[in-house]
Design an enzyme around this catalytic site. Structure first.
Site, PDB file in Angstrom:
ATOM      1  N   LYS A   9       0.788  -1.090   0.023  1.00 33.71           N
ATOM      2  CA  LYS A   9      -0.106  -0.077   0.078  1.00 33.71           C
ATOM      3  C   LYS A   9       0.740   1.239   0.145  1.00 33.71           C
ATOM      4  O   LYS A   9       2.206   1.197   0.348  1.00 33.71           O
ATOM      5  CB  LYS A   9      -0.867  -0.029   1.242  1.00 33.71           C
ATOM      6  CG  LYS A   9      -2.103  -1.233   1.030  1.00 33.71           C
ATOM      7  CD  LYS A   9      -3.076  -1.356   2.294  1.00 33.71           C
ATOM      8  CE  LYS A   9      -3.810  -2.295   2.309  1.00 33.71           C
ATOM      9  NZ  LYS A   9      -4.727  -2.538   3.286  1.00 33.71           N
ATOM     10  N   TYR A  49     -12.094  -3.043  -3.657  1.00 35.83           N
ATOM     11  CA  TYR A  49     -12.821  -3.036  -2.244  1.00 35.83           C
ATOM     12  C   TYR A  49     -14.236  -3.025  -2.179  1.00 35.83           C
ATOM     13  O   TYR A  49     -14.943  -2.382  -1.314  1.00 35.83           O
ATOM     14  CB  TYR A  49     -12.199  -1.909  -1.375  1.00 35.83           C
ATOM     15  CG  TYR A  49     -10.838  -2.094  -0.697  1.00 35.83           C
ATOM     16  CD1 TYR A  49     -10.504  -3.090  -0.008  1.00 35.83           C
ATOM     17  CD2 TYR A  49      -9.755  -1.264  -0.905  1.00 35.83           C
ATOM     18  CE1 TYR A  49      -9.181  -3.390   0.439  1.00 35.83           C
ATOM     19  CE2 TYR A  49      -8.775  -1.447  -0.391  1.00 35.83           C
ATOM     20  CZ  TYR A  49      -8.292  -2.402   0.415  1.00 35.83           C
ATOM     21  OH  TYR A  49      -7.005  -2.850   0.834  1.00 35.83           O
ATOM     22  N   PHE A  57     -15.641   3.111   7.375  1.00 38.42           N
ATOM     23  CA  PHE A  57     -14.118   3.560   7.301  1.00 38.42           C
ATOM     24  C   PHE A  57     -13.910   3.329   5.868  1.00 38.42           C
ATOM     25  O   PHE A  57     -12.629   3.841   5.354  1.00 38.42           O
ATOM     26  CB  PHE A  57     -12.993   2.695   7.934  1.00 38.42           C
ATOM     27  CG  PHE A  57     -13.228   0.984   7.680  1.00 38.42           C
ATOM     28  CD1 PHE A  57     -12.649   0.549   6.366  1.00 38.42           C
ATOM     29  CD2 PHE A  57     -13.898   0.133   8.346  1.00 38.42           C
ATOM     30  CE1 PHE A  57     -12.964  -0.839   6.114  1.00 38.42           C
ATOM     31  CE2 PHE A  57     -14.279  -1.011   8.047  1.00 38.42           C
ATOM     32  CZ  PHE A  57     -13.474  -1.607   6.729  1.00 38.42           C
ATOM     33  N   ARG A  85      -1.391 -14.640   3.664  1.00 37.07           N
ATOM     34  CA  ARG A  85      -2.223 -13.953   4.707  1.00 37.07           C
ATOM     35  C   ARG A  85      -1.524 -14.022   6.152  1.00 37.07           C
ATOM     36  O   ARG A  85      -1.325 -13.088   6.746  1.00 37.07           O
ATOM     37  CB  ARG A  85      -3.665 -14.255   4.714  1.00 37.07           C
ATOM     38  CG  ARG A  85      -4.261 -13.597   3.232  1.00 37.07           C
ATOM     39  CD  ARG A  85      -5.714 -13.321   3.365  1.00 37.07           C
ATOM     40  NE  ARG A  85      -6.395 -13.010   4.454  1.00 37.07           N
ATOM     41  CZ  ARG A  85      -7.098 -11.861   4.598  1.00 37.07           C
ATOM     42  NH1 ARG A  85      -7.081 -10.900   3.686  1.00 37.07           N
ATOM     43  NH2 ARG A  85      -7.652 -11.320   5.728  1.00 37.07           N
ATOM     44  N   THR A  91      -5.323  -8.162  10.025  1.00 34.71           N
ATOM     45  CA  THR A  91      -5.687  -6.858   9.634  1.00 34.71           C
ATOM     46  C   THR A  91      -5.528  -5.606  10.365  1.00 34.71           C
ATOM     47  O   THR A  91      -4.856  -4.756  10.002  1.00 34.71           O
ATOM     48  CB  THR A  91      -7.359  -7.019   9.279  1.00 34.71           C
ATOM     49  OG1 THR A  91      -7.585  -8.096   8.539  1.00 34.71           O
ATOM     50  CG2 THR A  91      -7.870  -5.730   8.662  1.00 34.71           C
ATOM     51  N   ARG A 102       2.996  -7.021   9.055  1.00 35.76           N
ATOM     52  CA  ARG A 102       2.074  -5.950   9.880  1.00 35.76           C
ATOM     53  C   ARG A 102       2.673  -5.971  11.173  1.00 35.76           C
ATOM     54  O   ARG A 102       2.575  -4.860  11.942  1.00 35.76           O
ATOM     55  CB  ARG A 102       0.661  -6.090   9.684  1.00 35.76           C
ATOM     56  CG  ARG A 102       0.135  -5.863   8.321  1.00 35.76           C
ATOM     57  CD  ARG A 102      -1.379  -6.433   8.205  1.00 35.76           C
ATOM     58  NE  ARG A 102      -1.933  -6.171   6.947  1.00 35.76           N
ATOM     59  CZ  ARG A 102      -3.099  -6.790   6.490  1.00 35.76           C
ATOM     60  NH1 ARG A 102      -3.614  -7.690   7.036  1.00 35.76           N
ATOM     61  NH2 ARG A 102      -3.927  -6.266   5.436  1.00 35.76           N
ATOM     62  N   ASN A 112      -2.086  -0.171   7.476  1.00 40.15           N
ATOM     63  CA  ASN A 112      -1.519  -1.612   7.569  1.00 40.15           C
ATOM     64  C   ASN A 112      -0.484  -2.271   6.418  1.00 40.15           C
ATOM     65  O   ASN A 112      -0.526  -3.315   6.417  1.00 40.15           O
ATOM     66  CB  ASN A 112      -2.645  -2.571   8.036  1.00 40.15           C
ATOM     67  CG  ASN A 112      -3.679  -2.685   7.092  1.00 40.15           C
ATOM     68  OD1 ASN A 112      -3.372  -2.534   5.882  1.00 40.15           O
ATOM     69  ND2 ASN A 112      -4.616  -3.502   7.113  1.00 40.15           N
ATOM     70  N   HIS A 115      -1.819  -5.587   1.384  1.00 36.90           N
ATOM     71  CA  HIS A 115      -2.804  -6.376   0.964  1.00 36.90           C
ATOM     72  C   HIS A 115      -2.661  -7.674   0.568  1.00 36.90           C
ATOM     73  O   HIS A 115      -1.575  -8.166  -0.147  1.00 36.90           O
ATOM     74  CB  HIS A 115      -3.778  -5.825   0.046  1.00 36.90           C
ATOM     75  CG  HIS A 115      -4.688  -6.573  -0.483  1.00 36.90           C
ATOM     76  ND1 HIS A 115      -6.060  -6.530  -0.142  1.00 36.90           N
ATOM     77  CD2 HIS A 115      -4.798  -7.329  -1.735  1.00 36.90           C
ATOM     78  CE1 HIS A 115      -6.714  -7.663  -0.921  1.00 36.90           C
ATOM     79  NE2 HIS A 115      -6.109  -7.968  -1.850  1.00 36.90           N
ATOM     80  N   GLU A 126      -9.099 -10.314  -8.179  1.00 31.87           N
ATOM     81  CA  GLU A 126      -8.200  -8.970  -8.205  1.00 31.87           C
ATOM     82  C   GLU A 126      -7.079  -9.285  -9.162  1.00 31.87           C
ATOM     83  O   GLU A 126      -6.571  -8.333  -9.596  1.00 31.87           O
ATOM     84  CB  GLU A 126      -7.465  -9.352  -6.531  1.00 31.87           C
ATOM     85  CG  GLU A 126      -8.786  -8.891  -5.717  1.00 31.87           C
ATOM     86  CD  GLU A 126      -8.104  -9.286  -4.113  1.00 31.87           C
ATOM     87  OE1 GLU A 126      -7.139  -9.633  -4.030  1.00 31.87           O
ATOM     88  OE2 GLU A 126      -8.993  -9.318  -3.428  1.00 31.87           O
TER      89      GLU A 126
HETATM   90  P1  DAT Z   1      -7.580  -7.152   4.920  1.00 31.22           P
HETATM   91  O1  DAT Z   1      -6.882  -6.243   4.471  1.00 31.22           O
HETATM   92  O2  DAT Z   1      -6.935  -7.927   6.127  1.00 31.22           O
HETATM   93  O3  DAT Z   1      -8.084  -8.263   4.097  1.00 31.22           O
HETATM   94  P2  DAT Z   1     -10.213  -6.370   4.820  1.00 31.22           P
HETATM   95  O4  DAT Z   1     -10.512  -6.803   3.712  1.00 31.22           O
HETATM   96  O5  DAT Z   1     -11.391  -6.565   6.016  1.00 31.22           O
HETATM   97  O6  DAT Z   1      -8.981  -6.833   5.635  1.00 31.22           O
HETATM   98  O7  DAT Z   1     -10.450  -4.641   4.987  1.00 31.22           O
HETATM   99  C1  DAT Z   1      -9.555  -4.046   3.820  1.00 31.22           C
HETATM  100  C2  DAT Z   1      -8.755  -2.780   4.597  1.00 31.22           C
HETATM  101  O8  DAT Z   1      -9.644  -1.927   4.711  1.00 31.22           O
HETATM  102  C3  DAT Z   1      -7.849  -3.178   5.519  1.00 31.22           C
HETATM  103  O9  DAT Z   1      -6.542  -3.640   5.315  1.00 31.22           O
HETATM  104  C4  DAT Z   1      -7.634  -2.009   6.258  1.00 31.22           C
HETATM  105  C5  DAT Z   1      -9.290  -1.419   5.951  1.00 31.22           C
HETATM  106  N1  DAT Z   1      -9.759  -1.765   7.367  1.00 31.22           N
HETATM  107  C6  DAT Z   1     -10.439  -2.777   7.627  1.00 31.22           C
HETATM  108  N2  DAT Z   1     -11.229  -2.982   8.796  1.00 31.22           N
HETATM  109  C7  DAT Z   1     -10.862  -1.608   9.114  1.00 31.22           C
HETATM  110  C8  DAT Z   1     -11.516  -1.227  10.568  1.00 31.22           C
HETATM  111  N3  DAT Z   1     -12.394  -1.540  11.207  1.00 31.22           N
HETATM  112  N4  DAT Z   1     -11.266   0.422  10.548  1.00 31.22           N
HETATM  113  C9  DAT Z   1     -10.335   1.004   9.698  1.00 31.22           C
HETATM  114  N5  DAT Z   1     -10.175   0.460   8.576  1.00 31.22           N
HETATM  115  C10 DAT Z   1     -10.450  -0.956   8.371  1.00 31.22           C
HETATM  116 MG    MG Z   2      -9.458  -8.246   2.344  1.00 31.19          MG
END
Ligand code: DAT
Ligand code: MG
Length: 148
Positions: A9, A49, A57, A85, A91, A102, A112, A115, A126
């Site tokens: 990122k 996304y 968020f 992962r 996350t 992370r 974080n 991805h 993707e």
């Molecule tokens: P991951 O990236 O671990 O697959 P995700 O797909 O649920 O997690 O979410 C995508 C991204 O969105 C994540 O890397 C950071 C952001 N995100 C997820 N949950 C969040 C939260 N509760 N508050 C803020 N940002 C969040």
């Molecule tokens: Mg994800």
């Protein structure tokens, strides 16, 4: 061969952590299949996304993800989606084990660093989204040193 989409990122690119992240996947034995520095559009990120669009968020996620270039990669190998992962960590970086990307490099969930696809199906979706050109298969000579 199983494939996954791994993306550094904007914070990871800006902080100079691309090389470290690549090195971890290389040392593990996974195969680099594609790599690109991308200035992602909002449209591309909204599609990437799409499942998070209704989350509170989401706007801040879009601001973060459009703040600079990202490095998108395709890695291949046995169970690379799940293991990728694990290598990334949870996350929320504060819940990520030390030794993960992370866990080692970041603190806030909104910064974080990286991805990784969450399933084989989302990985293929993707990869098609981020890499329009064909990804060629290349058989490595070192394969017998990695797999029995
Ligand atoms: P991951 O990236 O671990 O697959 P995700 O797909 O649920 O997690 O979410 C995508 C991204 O969105 C994540 O890397 C950071 C952001 N995100 C997820 N949950 C969040 C939260 N509760 N508050 C803020 N940002 C969040
Ligand atoms: Mg994800």
């Amino acid at each position: 061969m199983e494939r996954t989409y791994i993306m550094v990122k904007p914070d990871g690119v800006e902080r100079g952590l691309v090389g470290d992240i690549i090195a971890r996947f290389e040392r593990k034995g996974y195969q680099l299949l594609a790599l690109r520095l991308i200035h992602p559009t909002r449209e591309l990120l909204e599609e990437h996304y799409a499942d998070l669009k209704s989350k509170p968020f989401f706007p801040s996620l879009m601001t973060y993800m459009t703040s600079g270039p990202v490095v998108g990669m395709v890695w291949g190998g046995k169970e690379v989606v799940k293991t990728g992962r694990v290598m990334l960590g949870a996350t929320n970086p504060l819940a990520s084990a030390p030794g993960t990307i992370r866990g080692d490099f970041c603190i806030d969930v909104g910064r974080n660093l990286c991805h990784g696809s969450d399933s084989v199906e989302s990985a293929e979706r993707e990869i098609a989204l981020w890499f329009k050109e064909e990804i060629k298969a290349h058989k490595r000579t070192i394969e017998p040193l990695i797999y029995e």
